[in-house]
Design an enzyme around this catalytic site. Sequence first.
Site, short mmCIF file in Angstrom:
data_model
loop_
_atom_site.label_atom_id
_atom_site.label_comp_id
_atom_site.label_asym_id
_atom_site.label_seq_id
_atom_site.Cartn_x
_atom_site.Cartn_y
_atom_site.Cartn_z
N LYS A 164 10.23 2.33 5.66
CA LYS A 164 8.95 1.30 5.97
C LYS A 164 9.05 0.03 5.43
O LYS A 164 8.97 -0.99 6.13
CB LYS A 164 7.65 2.01 5.27
CG LYS A 164 7.09 3.24 6.30
CD LYS A 164 6.18 4.06 5.41
CE LYS A 164 5.83 5.25 5.98
NZ LYS A 164 5.00 6.35 5.41
N GLN B 87 1.41 7.00 0.43
CA GLN B 87 2.46 7.99 1.00
C GLN B 87 1.93 9.33 0.60
O GLN B 87 1.62 9.51 -0.59
CB GLN B 87 3.92 7.74 0.22
CG GLN B 87 5.02 8.48 0.83
CD GLN B 87 5.23 8.28 2.47
OE1 GLN B 87 4.80 7.06 3.02
NE2 GLN B 87 5.82 9.30 3.30
N ASP C 283 -2.50 3.44 8.29
CA ASP C 283 -2.31 5.11 8.43
C ASP C 283 -3.27 5.58 9.63
O ASP C 283 -2.88 6.23 10.38
CB ASP C 283 -2.55 5.98 7.29
CG ASP C 283 -1.07 6.54 6.75
OD1 ASP C 283 -0.15 6.46 7.71
OD2 ASP C 283 -0.99 6.81 5.64
N1 GUN Z 1 4.16 11.29 4.87
C1 GUN Z 1 4.66 11.76 5.91
N2 GUN Z 1 4.30 11.26 6.95
C2 GUN Z 1 3.29 10.40 6.45
C3 GUN Z 1 2.43 9.23 7.03
O1 GUN Z 1 2.52 9.07 8.46
N3 GUN Z 1 1.71 8.42 6.33
C4 GUN Z 1 1.59 8.72 4.99
N4 GUN Z 1 0.50 8.02 4.45
N5 GUN Z 1 2.19 9.68 4.38
C5 GUN Z 1 3.35 10.41 5.18
#
Ligand code: GUN
Length: 296
Positions: free
Chosen positions: A49, A93, A116
């Site tokens: 990211k 996350q 998200d």
């Molecule tokens: N962990 C795995 N995929 C995601 C996601 O799309 N968002 C978040 N916040 N955590 C994750």
Amino acid sequence: MTILIDGKKIARNIRRQVKQKIAELGTRPRFVVVQVGDNPASTIYVQHKIAACRKVGIETVNVNLDSSISETDLLGLIEGFNNSTRFHGILVQLPLPRHIRLEPVIEEIHPNKDVDGLHPLNVGRLTVRSKIPYLHPCTPWGIVHTLDTVYPKKDGQSGLQGKKIVVIGQSLIVGRPLSIMLQNEGATVSMCDRFTPDLKQEVLGAEIIVSATGVVGLVNEELIAATGKSEVTVIDAGIARLGDKIVGDADLDIYDKVHAITPVPGGVGPVTVAFLMRNILKAYCIQHGLPMPTFH
Ligand code: GUN
């Protein structure tokens, strides 16, 4: 010939447009990503990211917290990010350590900074097809965009209208919001999961299968044959570790037996990260009362 959907190419196209629009803004949106603990998979996702942000001109702050942090302290930290005009996008996350409840964390993030797209207000606006600008969950948004490349719009109508789609996996991040987004496109959607008693019966007539379970081999030759369709598209949003390899839900044997498929890695993953970039830009625009950026 099977269409091997190139998620990296789709992601590049989205990132290019985000980058251009950020350049036009003349300022850099700022994104804070919070990781609690040191789950190795989460560390890799967060790195992806941050790397994508760098490519498009988004500033990032990476907050890495000890896994012993209390829920109250985490909520207090998020409140600070909500109240600071320095940050336009906030992401915590997942997964979180067991002593921290998911729901209060999701609800603490301000809906306009919830890149998200998991806050109940954003999920609610998605469900009622609100005209008020809101943030979409990134993986489902990316999957709908990916399907649009296989089934393009015709006369302004979604190419997914009237398609029978089976979504396997009912997670908050992928399956549930995706089923709503696909219904919003006019698709006929069935929801299943790894516990569905007879998956083969459920996929009868399906033209599209989206699988997001992490169960290796769940989408196999038998399941594709059970659709009774000659052209089936598979979106593989599953992710699992097999030895030192990352694999999806789809068996490699089906690759030459389907109409189109997203590989793992290189399919849904990069597209999801690109749509996070798009959401951060959108969050910036919402917070500044700017028109929503359009993409093609
Ligand atoms: N962990 C795995 N995929 C995601 C996601 O799309 N968002 C978040 N916040 N955590 C994750």
